[in-house]
Write an enzyme that holds these catalytic residues in place. Structure first.
Site, mmCIF file in Angstrom:
data_model
loop_
_atom_site.group_PDB
_atom_site.id
_atom_site.type_symbol
_atom_site.label_atom_id
_atom_site.label_comp_id
_atom_site.label_asym_id
_atom_site.label_seq_id
_atom_site.Cartn_x
_atom_site.Cartn_y
_atom_site.Cartn_z
ATOM 1 N N GLU A 299 -3.800 7.519 -4.271
ATOM 2 C CA GLU A 299 -4.511 7.093 -5.272
ATOM 3 C C GLU A 299 -5.853 6.864 -5.575
ATOM 4 O O GLU A 299 -6.650 6.859 -4.153
ATOM 5 C CB GLU A 299 -3.917 5.677 -5.756
ATOM 6 C CG GLU A 299 -4.258 4.328 -4.538
ATOM 7 C CD GLU A 299 -3.882 3.267 -4.694
ATOM 8 O OE1 GLU A 299 -2.539 2.893 -4.568
ATOM 9 O OE2 GLU A 299 -4.853 1.935 -4.673
ATOM 10 N N ARG B 244 0.733 -1.235 0.037
ATOM 11 C CA ARG B 244 0.229 0.111 -0.055
ATOM 12 C C ARG B 244 0.818 1.434 0.035
ATOM 13 O O ARG B 244 2.166 1.238 0.558
ATOM 14 C CB ARG B 244 -1.031 0.037 1.196
ATOM 15 C CG ARG B 244 -2.051 -0.917 1.153
ATOM 16 C CD ARG B 244 -3.155 -0.737 0.274
ATOM 17 N NE ARG B 244 -4.160 -1.420 0.348
ATOM 18 C CZ ARG B 244 -4.377 -2.747 -0.608
ATOM 19 N NH1 ARG B 244 -3.392 -2.942 -1.450
ATOM 20 N NH2 ARG B 244 -5.462 -3.366 -0.501
ATOM 21 N N HIS C 54 -1.926 0.347 -9.491
ATOM 22 C CA HIS C 54 -2.619 -0.643 -8.550
ATOM 23 C C HIS C 54 -3.265 -1.963 -9.215
ATOM 24 O O HIS C 54 -4.518 -2.148 -9.035
ATOM 25 C CB HIS C 54 -3.533 -0.002 -7.631
ATOM 26 C CG HIS C 54 -3.944 -0.635 -6.324
ATOM 27 N ND1 HIS C 54 -4.345 -0.174 -5.310
ATOM 28 C CD2 HIS C 54 -3.761 -2.042 -6.237
ATOM 29 C CE1 HIS C 54 -4.627 -1.252 -4.333
ATOM 30 N NE2 HIS C 54 -4.498 -2.536 -4.642
HETATM 31 C C1 DGY Z 1 -5.588 -6.426 -2.684
HETATM 32 O O1 DGY Z 1 -5.987 -7.586 -2.819
HETATM 33 O O2 DGY Z 1 -5.581 -5.857 -1.441
HETATM 34 C C2 DGY Z 1 -5.188 -5.527 -3.878
HETATM 35 O O3 DGY Z 1 -4.589 -4.430 -3.822
HETATM 36 C C3 DGY Z 1 -6.798 -4.969 -4.439
HETATM 37 O O4 DGY Z 1 -7.162 -4.384 -3.748
#
Ligand code: DGY
Length: 322
Positions: free
Chosen positions: A269, A240, A288
């Site tokens: 984002e 993240r 992402h």
């Molecule tokens: C997750 O699986 O957490 C990916 O980042 C998609 O949100």
């Protein structure tokens, strides 16, 4: 719950998931895929048994407290859970299901892609070609960092970290790692354990972040910790954006302390990604898309619906987190 569960689905899913939702459930699907505000989700949740949301629809404690009584389960199409207040869900007796395991391989594919793209200066190379600026070949052109045989430090040795280690071994990389607890001998598979991230950083010319976003990990890659990396390190993040202090990483990318970064996730984002990341030639970026591969995306939806079936049958749900 009634026979056919009433499910609010906040975003457009892949067709097989939407087909199953329409065939087996009383599903309210998204028609235009817009990001629903919290108030919209709460209003649309009226009379629903379950919500199928994404990371784009965060539900904090206040939002969860305001959900209609009918809502018994929240399914999130993600392995990450930082957008949900799990304690609040637990307090309301709402089950939460996520999508572990099925996102691992595609996310690691993107991590490898980012590592290779950043190290081998793909942003500059692709930019040069698209701008019709490639007019010669010289031994000095776009010389990057060797990946094969290099050392990779992995922060967070869960499923994704361990699979990244496995793939990186295909490039003869030496694996160092830090994790909250040391892995068993088998799971370590020859990787060297460091008891702290401060100890791991100086041993990580390639440094990959695969730890979840938690209050403890948020902002951990700050100026002080970046200073511990070897000069010219390559940083990769598929976790993240909020694990990184953007000011510190951008300064390090400008100074060359960090030679290049491969980033799939960002603070702010999608629309407020720091402009410097978009401008710096030594940043290799993806929007992402860690889990954005067909089989995985369909499996994510199926895992949630399978979990909902078990939940409705009062059976143990393997992907239930609360
Ligand atoms: C997750 O699986 O957490 C990916 O980042 C998609 O949100």
């Amino acid at each position: 719950m009634t026979d056919k569960a009433k499910i609010l689905v906040t975003r457009r899913l892949l067709q097989p998931n939407e087909d199953r939702l329409q065939a087996e459930y009383d599903a309210t699907l998204s028609s235009d895929d817009h990001i629903m505000s919290t108030d919209e989700v709460i209003a649309a949740a009226d009379g629903m048994d379950a919500l199928l949301i994404c990371v784009t629809e965060p539900l904090n404690a206040d939002a969860i407290a305001r959900l209609p009584e009918s809502v018994r389960a929240i399914m999130t199409l993600s392995v990450g859970l930082e957008h949900l207040d799990l304690d609040a869900a637990k307090a309301r007796g709402i089950a939460v299901m996520s999508t572990p395991d099925v996102v691992t391989d595609p996310t690691v594919e993107i991590a490898m892609c980012l590592m290779l793209g950043a190290a081998r200066r793909v942003t500059e190379g692709a930019g040069m070609m698209r701008a019709h600026e490639w007019d010669t070949w010289t031994p000095r052109m776009l010389v990057g960092t060797d990946v094969t045989g290099a050392t990779l430090g992995i922060y967070g040795m869960g499923r994704i970290g361990r699979t990244l280690a496995k793939r990186a071994r295909g490039f003869d990389m030496t694996i160092h790692y830090h994790n909250r607890s040391r892995l068993s001998f088998d799971l370590e598979a020859g990787a060297s354990y460091y008891t702290s991230v401060e100890a791991l950083l100086p041993a990580s010319p390639f440094f990959a972040i695969t730890a979840p976003s938690t209050p403890e990990t948020q902002g951990f890659l700050n100026a002080e910790r970046i200073a511990l990396l070897p000069d010219g390190a390559i940083v990769v993040n598929t976790s993240r954006g909020n694990l990184i202090d953007d000011d510190a990483l951008i300064d390090a990318l400008k100074s060359g302390k960090v030679a290049a970064a491969g980033l799939d996730v960002f603070n702010g984002e999608p629309s407020n990604v720091r402009q410097e990341y978009l401008d710096l030639p030594n940043v290799f970026l993806t929007p992402h898309i860690g889990s954005a591969a067909t089989k995985a995306r369909v499996a994510m939806g199926d895992m949630l619906l399978d979990g909902l079936e078990l939940f409705r049958a009062d059976e143990p749900v393997p992907n239930r987190v609360v």
